[in-house]
Motif scaffolding. Structure first.
Motif, PDB file in Angstrom:
ATOM      1  N   GLY A 220       0.612  -1.382   0.239  1.00  0.00           N
ATOM      2  CA  GLY A 220      -0.247  -0.010  -0.006  1.00  0.00           C
ATOM      3  C   GLY A 220       0.846   0.856   0.112  1.00  0.00           C
ATOM      4  O   GLY A 220       0.400   2.231   0.796  1.00  0.00           O
ATOM      5  N   TYR A 221       1.975   1.361  -0.903  1.00  0.00           N
ATOM      6  CA  TYR A 221       2.905   2.367  -1.161  1.00  0.00           C
ATOM      7  C   TYR A 221       2.230   3.219  -1.131  1.00  0.00           C
ATOM      8  O   TYR A 221       2.376   4.713  -0.574  1.00  0.00           O
ATOM      9  N   GLY A 222       1.493   3.559  -1.759  1.00  0.00           N
ATOM     10  CA  GLY A 222       0.410   5.471  -2.229  1.00  0.00           C
ATOM     11  C   GLY A 222      -0.214   5.248  -1.140  1.00  0.00           C
ATOM     12  O   GLY A 222       0.299   6.525  -0.065  1.00  0.00           O
ATOM     13  N   LYS A 223      -0.792   4.395   0.312  1.00  0.00           N
ATOM     14  CA  LYS A 223      -1.428   5.210   1.421  1.00  0.00           C
ATOM     15  C   LYS A 223      -0.276   5.493   1.893  1.00  0.00           C
ATOM     16  O   LYS A 223      -0.808   6.477   3.167  1.00  0.00           O
ATOM     17  N   PHE A 224       1.097   4.687   1.533  1.00  0.00           N
ATOM     18  CA  PHE A 224       1.930   4.633   3.136  1.00  0.00           C
ATOM     19  C   PHE A 224       2.268   6.461   2.936  1.00  0.00           C
ATOM     20  O   PHE A 224       2.061   7.519   4.092  1.00  0.00           O
ATOM     21  N   MET A 225       2.227   7.087   1.633  1.00  0.00           N
ATOM     22  CA  MET A 225       3.044   8.218   1.154  1.00  0.00           C
ATOM     23  C   MET A 225       1.913   9.363   1.663  1.00  0.00           C
ATOM     24  O   MET A 225       1.850  10.335   1.899  1.00  0.00           O
ATOM     25  N   GLU A 226       0.624   9.248   1.595  1.00  0.00           N
ATOM     26  CA  GLU A 226      -0.003   9.907   2.035  1.00  0.00           C
ATOM     27  C   GLU A 226      -0.577  10.379   2.788  1.00  0.00           C
ATOM     28  O   GLU A 226      -0.401  11.043   4.380  1.00  0.00           O
ATOM     29  N   LYS A 227      -0.122   8.832   4.281  1.00  0.00           N
ATOM     30  CA  LYS A 227      -0.036   8.984   5.770  1.00  0.00           C
ATOM     31  C   LYS A 227       1.210   9.950   5.803  1.00  0.00           C
ATOM     32  O   LYS A 227       1.013  10.042   6.608  1.00  0.00           O
ATOM     33  N   ILE A 228       2.257   9.529   5.743  1.00  0.00           N
ATOM     34  CA  ILE A 228       3.265  10.177   5.668  1.00  0.00           C
ATOM     35  C   ILE A 228       3.225  11.944   5.600  1.00  0.00           C
ATOM     36  O   ILE A 228       4.066  12.953   5.887  1.00  0.00           O
ATOM     37  N   ARG A 229       3.125  12.266   4.441  1.00  0.00           N
ATOM     38  CA  ARG A 229       2.508  13.197   4.237  1.00  0.00           C
ATOM     39  C   ARG A 229       1.296  13.951   4.866  1.00  0.00           C
ATOM     40  O   ARG A 229       1.764  15.002   5.590  1.00  0.00           O
ATOM     41  N   ALA A 230       0.195  13.451   5.741  1.00  0.00           N
ATOM     42  CA  ALA A 230      -0.572  14.006   6.334  1.00  0.00           C
ATOM     43  C   ALA A 230       0.431  14.339   7.725  1.00  0.00           C
ATOM     44  O   ALA A 230       0.152  14.795   8.113  1.00  0.00           O
TER      45      ALA A 230
END
Length: 167
Positions: free
Chosen positions: A128-138
């Motif tokens: 889920g790399y894309g979701k991970f990057m969204e979480k890191i951005r938040a």
């Protein structure tokens, strides 16, 4: 004939398959303890767990890449080639960082302290790399654009996000 259609699709499939099988093999090799000593000046014994997490993330990224390759085989264009090539590598690194963030207490999740639990989180990070990057951005926005800093005073006003010095 376009080189992407002649050799590109086969190359991408083989590349992702090598990452998938290679990640499984490297996790087994590291888990067996047969890798000892130093590699490129780094003591393998100190970091073998983190490398295992990295390969678990790469495994998840390669599996997701293979799934997307299968689903979008006929829609593949040259712009997506880089996505397929970078996915396992980016997932390798992000899985290690995820485990470090969990161990530091910055990311909170009720996961056991076992190696299997941490490898599972690393795999899910890769998949889920894309979701991970969204979480890191938040998380980054929360840390650096929040309403209060360490001493409780305001960190900035307006939309500058605290990047401008106060007068």
């Amino acid at each position: 004939m376009d080189p992407l259609h002649r050799f590109g699709k086969q190359f991408i499939f083989i590349y992702l398959l090598i990452w998938f099988v290679g990640s499984l093999w490297m996790m087994a090799l590291l888990g067996s303890g047969s890798v000892q000593g130093k590699l490129l000046g780094v003591d393998v014994n100190l970091y073998h767990e983190y490398v295992s997490f990295g390969f678990a993330g790469a495994l998840g990224g390669a599996l997701y890449g293979l799934r997307m390759f299968h689903e979008h085989y006929h829609d593949l264009t040259t712009q997506w080639v880089y996505w397929y090539l970078m996915r396992p590598i980016l997932c390798f690194g992000s899985a290690i960082i995820t485990i470090v963030l969990f161990e530091s207490g910055i990311l909170l999740l009720q996961v056991g302290d076992s190696m299997a639990a941490r490898i599972s989180v690393a795999f899910l990070t890769g998949y889920g790399y894309g979701k991970f990057m969204e979480k890191i951005r938040a998380l980054t926005n929360t840390f650096f654009n929040g309403n209060a800093n360490a001493n409780g005073s305001s960190s900035g006003s307006g939309n500058n996000g605290g990047d401008q010095p106060k007068p």
